[in-house]
Every structure is written in C-alpha cells, then in structure tokens.
Design a protein around this motif. Structure first.
Motif, short mmCIF file in Angstrom:
data_model
loop_
_atom_site.label_atom_id
_atom_site.label_comp_id
_atom_site.label_asym_id
_atom_site.label_seq_id
_atom_site.Cartn_x
_atom_site.Cartn_y
_atom_site.Cartn_z
N SER A 17 37.61 41.41 49.59
CA SER A 17 39.00 41.60 50.01
C SER A 17 39.94 41.28 48.87
N ASP A 18 41.17 41.78 49.00
CA ASP A 18 42.18 41.51 47.98
C ASP A 18 42.43 40.02 47.84
N ARG A 19 42.43 39.30 48.95
CA ARG A 19 42.66 37.85 48.92
C ARG A 19 41.56 37.13 48.15
N ASN A 20 40.31 37.52 48.40
CA ASN A 20 39.19 36.91 47.67
C ASN A 20 39.26 37.24 46.19
N GLU A 21 39.66 38.47 45.86
CA GLU A 21 39.78 38.86 44.45
C GLU A 21 40.85 38.01 43.76
N VAL A 22 41.97 37.77 44.43
CA VAL A 22 43.04 36.94 43.85
C VAL A 22 42.53 35.52 43.65
N GLY A 37 47.84 28.33 42.49
CA GLY A 37 46.72 28.23 43.44
C GLY A 37 47.11 27.52 44.71
N GLU A 38 47.94 26.48 44.58
CA GLU A 38 48.43 25.76 45.77
C GLU A 38 49.28 26.68 46.63
N LEU A 39 50.13 27.46 46.00
CA LEU A 39 50.98 28.38 46.75
C LEU A 39 50.16 29.46 47.46
N ARG A 40 49.00 29.77 46.92
CA ARG A 40 48.15 30.80 47.50
C ARG A 40 47.11 30.24 48.44
N GLY A 41 47.29 29.04 48.89
CA GLY A 41 46.37 28.51 49.90
C GLY A 41 45.60 27.28 49.48
N ARG A 79 37.12 25.50 46.84
CA ARG A 79 36.87 26.32 45.66
C ARG A 79 35.55 25.91 45.03
N GLY A 80 35.10 26.69 44.09
CA GLY A 80 33.78 26.52 43.51
C GLY A 80 33.52 25.23 42.77
N ALA A 81 32.24 24.96 42.63
CA ALA A 81 31.79 23.78 41.91
C ALA A 81 32.14 23.86 40.44
N ALA A 82 32.31 25.07 39.92
CA ALA A 82 32.65 25.23 38.50
C ALA A 82 33.99 24.58 38.17
N ILE A 83 34.95 24.67 39.08
CA ILE A 83 36.26 24.05 38.85
C ILE A 83 36.11 22.53 38.86
N ARG A 84 35.37 22.01 39.82
CA ARG A 84 35.16 20.55 39.87
C ARG A 84 34.44 20.06 38.62
#
Length: 124
Positions: free
Chosen positions: A2-7, A76-80, A85-90
C-alpha cells in the motif's frame, strides 16, 4: 504494497541513512582527534592547526546531519510514529548511542591531556 506502507518504508530508509551518515562523521571526527593528539605529541603546530580546522568542519557537518535526523524523526511521528518499526532502526540507534558515548569519553580524556600540556608541560 500500500501507499502508506511504501511511505513508512521510505521514512525508515531515510532515517537509517541519516543515522549511518552520523556514524560515518563520528568516525571521521574520532580519526581527526587522533591526528590532533599525534600532532600534539610531536609538537607539530601545523598538524594541530590542520586537525582543529578539520574537526571544526566535521562538527558543523555533524550538527547538520543531526538536524536532518531530527527532522526525519519528526516527519515519522507526524505520519503515525515509530513504534512497531523495524529492528534495523533500533540497531542503528543503539550503534549511534554507543558511538556517541565512546566519543564523549574519548573527548573528555583528550581535553584532560591537553589541559595538562598547557598547565604542566613537563608532566604531559
């Protein structure tokens, strides 16, 4: 997808890239501080000046990278938000924090050594 997942995926990639940029800059700053220390041990004033100039440029660039990361986090906060989110960010955030703490310790040690050189050159 979906567009949301892509964003969300694009947000994550952007944030990961920003954190990797910061890590790269911290590594370059660490290397520059090492060159400064070597130049100080050799009493190489030109080497010290070069390292000071390079570290100033790197710290300015690092501040810009940190502002970029902060803006991406805010987007990212504004978008939900970032929860779920993924383990890669952590993992990237963990590496960034570890590197920042190591740099803090190293800089404090180098400042103490430089202070000793200035106040008691015979004990350095």
């Amino acid at each position: 997808m979906s567009d949301r997942n892509e964003v969300r995926t694009q947000d994550e990639r952007g944030l990961l890239a920003a954190m990797e940029d910061e890590l790269r800059l911290l590594g370059a700053l660490r290397a520059t501080l090492g060159r400064m220390g070597e130049a100080a041990r050799r009493a190489d004033s030109d080497g010290i000046d070069d390292a000071i100039y390079a570290s100033h440029r790197l710290m300015h660039t690092l501040a810009e990278a940190q502002r970029r990361r902060a803006a991406l986090v805010e987007i990212g906060e504004l978008r939900g938000g970032w929860s779920g989110r993924g383990a890669a960010i952590r993992a990237a955030m963990s590496r960034l924090l570890e590197c920042g703490l190591a740099m803090d310790t190293e800089i404090r040690g180098r400042c103490a050594a430089l202070e000793r050189c200035i106040t008691r050159p015979e004990s350095a």
